[in-house]
Structure formats: C-alpha cells, structure tokens
Design a protein around this motif. Sequence first.
Motif, PDB file in Angstrom:
ATOM      1  N   ARG A 235       0.840  -1.382   0.071  1.00 24.51           N
ATOM      2  CA  ARG A 235       0.036  -0.179  -0.074  1.00 24.51           C
ATOM      3  C   ARG A 235       1.019   1.171  -0.028  1.00 24.51           C
ATOM      4  NH1 ARG A 235      -5.525   0.322   0.883  1.00 24.51           N
ATOM      5  NH2 ARG A 235      -5.540  -1.773   1.752  1.00 24.51           N
ATOM      6  N   HIS A 236       0.828   1.966  -1.187  1.00 29.50           N
ATOM      7  CA  HIS A 236       1.713   2.945  -1.244  1.00 29.50           C
ATOM      8  C   HIS A 236       1.083   4.578  -1.054  1.00 29.50           C
ATOM      9  CE1 HIS A 236       4.856   5.667  -2.934  1.00 29.50           C
ATOM     10  NE2 HIS A 236       5.573   4.740  -3.227  1.00 29.50           N
ATOM     11  N   ASP A 237       1.680   5.213  -0.556  1.00 29.69           N
ATOM     12  CA  ASP A 237       0.951   6.812  -0.247  1.00 29.69           C
ATOM     13  C   ASP A 237       0.802   7.200  -1.651  1.00 29.69           C
ATOM     14  OD1 ASP A 237       0.033   8.839   0.939  1.00 29.69           O
ATOM     15  OD2 ASP A 237       1.908   9.994   0.582  1.00 29.69           O
ATOM     16  N   ARG A 238      -0.463   7.897  -1.906  1.00 30.65           N
ATOM     17  CA  ARG A 238      -0.739   8.278  -3.383  1.00 30.65           C
ATOM     18  C   ARG A 238       0.118   9.284  -3.829  1.00 30.65           C
ATOM     19  NH1 ARG A 238      -6.396   8.913  -2.858  1.00 30.65           N
ATOM     20  NH2 ARG A 238      -6.735   6.802  -3.130  1.00 30.65           N
ATOM     21  N   GLN A 239       0.620   9.050  -5.058  1.00 30.88           N
ATOM     22  CA  GLN A 239       1.556  10.074  -5.620  1.00 30.88           C
ATOM     23  C   GLN A 239       1.088  10.281  -6.954  1.00 30.88           C
ATOM     24  OE1 GLN A 239       4.219  11.491  -4.111  1.00 30.88           O
ATOM     25  NE2 GLN A 239       4.009  10.325  -2.047  1.00 30.88           N
ATOM     26  N   ASN A 240       0.219  11.422  -7.078  1.00 33.83           N
ATOM     27  CA  ASN A 240      -0.208  11.488  -8.426  1.00 33.83           C
ATOM     28  C   ASN A 240       0.722  11.923  -9.523  1.00 33.83           C
ATOM     29  OD1 ASN A 240      -2.991  11.728  -7.655  1.00 33.83           O
ATOM     30  ND2 ASN A 240      -2.809  13.930  -7.100  1.00 33.83           N
ATOM     31  N   SER A 283      -4.397   7.154  -0.137  1.00 32.01           N
ATOM     32  CA  SER A 283      -4.253   8.173   0.491  1.00 32.01           C
ATOM     33  C   SER A 283      -4.005   8.132   2.309  1.00 32.01           C
ATOM     34  CB  SER A 283      -5.211   9.297   0.510  1.00 32.01           C
ATOM     35  OG  SER A 283      -6.602   8.565   1.509  1.00 32.01           O
ATOM     36  N   SER A 284      -3.172   8.690   2.885  1.00 33.94           N
ATOM     37  CA  SER A 284      -2.741   8.452   4.319  1.00 33.94           C
ATOM     38  C   SER A 284      -3.960   8.517   5.079  1.00 33.94           C
ATOM     39  CB  SER A 284      -1.996   9.396   4.952  1.00 33.94           C
ATOM     40  OG  SER A 284      -2.532  11.102   4.551  1.00 33.94           O
ATOM     41  N   SER A 285      -5.101   9.302   4.677  1.00 40.09           N
ATOM     42  CA  SER A 285      -6.258   9.037   5.693  1.00 40.09           C
ATOM     43  C   SER A 285      -6.773   8.019   5.502  1.00 40.09           C
ATOM     44  CB  SER A 285      -7.124  10.228   5.027  1.00 40.09           C
ATOM     45  OG  SER A 285      -7.707  10.055   3.843  1.00 40.09           O
ATOM     46  N   GLU A 286      -6.458   7.017   4.577  1.00 36.30           N
ATOM     47  CA  GLU A 286      -7.228   5.872   4.326  1.00 36.30           C
ATOM     48  C   GLU A 286      -6.210   4.566   4.894  1.00 36.30           C
ATOM     49  OE1 GLU A 286      -9.029   6.511  -0.121  1.00 36.30           O
ATOM     50  OE2 GLU A 286      -7.089   5.581  -0.033  1.00 36.30           O
ATOM     51  N   SER A 287      -5.041   4.844   5.596  1.00 34.90           N
ATOM     52  CA  SER A 287      -4.125   3.761   5.789  1.00 34.90           C
ATOM     53  C   SER A 287      -3.466   4.473   7.067  1.00 34.90           C
ATOM     54  CB  SER A 287      -3.264   3.456   4.771  1.00 34.90           C
ATOM     55  OG  SER A 287      -2.139   2.486   5.186  1.00 34.90           O
ATOM     56  N   ALA A 288      -3.707   3.553   8.117  1.00 33.00           N
ATOM     57  CA  ALA A 288      -2.960   3.724   9.408  1.00 33.00           C
ATOM     58  C   ALA A 288      -1.592   3.538   9.292  1.00 33.00           C
ATOM     59  CB  ALA A 288      -3.432   3.133  10.563  1.00 33.00           C
ATOM     60  N   GLY A 289      -1.262   2.602   8.553  1.00 29.48           N
ATOM     61  CA  GLY A 289       0.202   2.002   8.191  1.00 29.48           C
ATOM     62  C   GLY A 289       0.808   3.050   7.634  1.00 29.48           C
ATOM     63  N   ILE A 290       0.433   3.684   6.559  1.00 29.86           N
ATOM     64  CA  ILE A 290       1.235   4.777   5.925  1.00 29.86           C
ATOM     65  C   ILE A 290       1.234   6.097   6.709  1.00 29.86           C
ATOM     66  CG2 ILE A 290       0.776   6.722   4.007  1.00 29.86           C
ATOM     67  CD1 ILE A 290      -0.703   4.382   2.400  1.00 29.86           C
ATOM     68  N   GLN A 291       0.078   6.181   7.610  1.00 34.21           N
ATOM     69  CA  GLN A 291       0.287   7.413   8.797  1.00 34.21           C
ATOM     70  C   GLN A 291       1.715   7.071   9.686  1.00 34.21           C
ATOM     71  OE1 GLN A 291      -3.181   8.793  10.614  1.00 34.21           O
ATOM     72  NE2 GLN A 291      -4.375   7.604   8.954  1.00 34.21           N
TER      73      GLN A 291
END
Length: 381
Positions: A235-240, A283-291
């Motif tokens: 799961r990668h932080d969204r990078q447009n 997005s980070s808001s969708e993933s605690a792991g990314i946060q």
Amino acid sequence: MFAYVDETGNTGSKLLDPNQPLFITGALLTRSDFDKRFALDVAEIARACGADELHAADLGLGRLEGIAPDLLKIIRCAGPTFALSRVEKVYVIATKMFDTIFDSYENKAVPWHVYNVPPLRMMMVFKLASILDDAVAVAFWDALMDVNADRAHYKMAEVCRRLVGRVTDVPDKRSQEVLGQALEWASENPESLEFVYSDKAGRKGHLPNMIGFGNLLDAIEERSAIWKRPVEVIRHDRQNEFKDAIKFWHKIYSNAREEAVMLPMGGKMVLRKVFGSELLMSSSSESAGIQIIDVIIWLFSRAQKEEIPDNCQSLLNYVYSRAHHSDFSFANASEFTSRMFDAMEREVTDEQMSLSAKTLSEIEQRRLDAMAEYKAKKEDA
C-alpha cells in the motif's frame, strides 16, 4: 505479509535542490494487515493531539515528541520490521551519467571490463564525478529527460564535449585515456546511446523515486523470504505525479523471470521481486500504516540534519534495530568498493599475470574492432 510505503524529499527532475539533497523512502512491514488491526488506535492518538490523521510535517517535533511513546507501543504490538532507503541525489546524477554514456555495449570506445567489473566501474564513477559541476549536471539531466530523440542526442553530445576538456583534471593517465576516448566517441556518435523515452513512466524511471522504490522491493522480498510469507499487498501513499511510474515498475519487477541472471566475477541477480503482490495507491487518511511510516521517515529525514527529542529518538532507535537499510550514496559506494578491492588482494602468479595480459589484449582488440565496425556502418547508412 503487508507493506505500507511513503517517501519524502521529492523534487522531481530538479535534483540539485540544496534544501533537499536526499530522497528517502520507507516501508512498514507486517505479517498481517496493520490497517485492520490498528486503525482505531492510530486515529485515537491523532485525535488526542488535535489532528484528523498523523501527518508528521503538520504535527512537528513538539507534538510528535508527546505521542511518540504511544506510537511505539502500537508499533511494538504489531511486531513489524521496516525498510529505509536513503538516496543521495548528486550520486544519482553521477551514476546515471556513467550508465548512460559509458555502457560498453552502446559506447564502443569503453573497454568491457571498465563498465562490467563492479569495483572498476565504481572507481570510474568517482573519477567522472570529480570533473562534474552543477552546470554540466543540469545540462546532462535536461538531455536525459528530453522526449525528442534528435534534440536529446544533440544535448548529450554537448555534455560530452564539455567534459572532454576536463579529463586532464583526473589524477591518473590511464583514467584520462579511458574517460577521454569514451567521451569523444559519445560526442561523435550520440545516437548510439539508448536513453530517450517518449513515455513519462520511462523518463521517471531515471529519478531517485524509482531507485528508492526498487531498494524497498528488495527489502520486502528479503523479509518475505525470512518470514516465509508471500507479499499480499503493498500500500503506497498516493503520488499523483509518480503513480503510473510506480505501477509500471511494480509490474516489471513482479512479473520478471524467476531465474537468476549471472553477473561478472561470479555474482548473480534475481530480477523478480514481490511476485503475486497487489499494489494499491492510497491516501494517508485511508491507511494507518501509511500514517505510521510517514512519521518514521519524517523523523529519519530530520535526524540526518539535527538532533531530535528523546521520545522521537527512542522511536527511531526501535526502527533502526529492526530495519533493512539501503544507502545509495558516495560514502556507501566508497566503503563498498574498498571492501571489494580488499577482498581481491592476493598474490598473483606469473601464469595469472600472463592470462590477464592476454585477456586485456583481447578486450582491447574487440573494442577497436567494434569502433571500426560502427564507423563503417554509419558511413554506409
């Protein structure tokens, strides 16, 4: 297993930003889905410090210091490992220039062993770097990112011509010869260098982002083998800006051939990584792991420049103790090359010297023949 990935230090193709000399990528690696297990816990910590989500740049060191112990408790409970990739952008330029101009398959003036024997290649990267300056680096990167083949090759030829006049600044005579001959040949035959991409994904493959992502995939693959668990989701932080390139390279790596590729001097490389994994851009808001990994790499980046508070440092120390580290830099390359030369140090027999001389003579003859053959084909075209 699951991986949660984020990055910091992105300056796109402007690699010489003095304020961001490093590109850092990190991953939180867990056996089970961190988001499902700990989303509520992470959200509660965020609310406690007056935020909707954990975003380190917004929270700053002050608020992070206050919540670091709580974050550490959650992370310990998850039993993870980590991957940290540090990429020095000026080193990216030097290595990319060497790979572009001095590939012995494309540049017929380069002796085979100079490019294909790792310690010799690394030594020449350092010598090439010694004659670079910011102006030439910018001109090289402009050529590398140009979508028009004729224009890109013209620009690359100009870069080579500018460098030819500097090779006398390299300390030893033999390196002057190798660099000078290769640069002169490339300036006269720039069309032989295959570096032009008309698609964005290909051009973005030159950037530090893709080096960092490749290093992370190595670490994820290694951890997958240790845990004996397949990689289910990355799961990668969204990078447009880099979304398509990241998806492209994930597809290339995960679908590569399983067999090892043999390298010079007995080395080997397996191109396939994270086979069967699913890449999700979130997005980070969708993933605690990314946060969580956002906080970790932000602190890691700050720790490169300054001391950080005790609680934050304790969090980092835990990460360091359980992390796969990758450092793409001049300092690490220097240490690696020194170790390789030390390992090669041994007494050489007369027979080995004779065989080496014969091999070098054959390599030199092949080089001269290849140059002559390319010239003849070019004249006949």
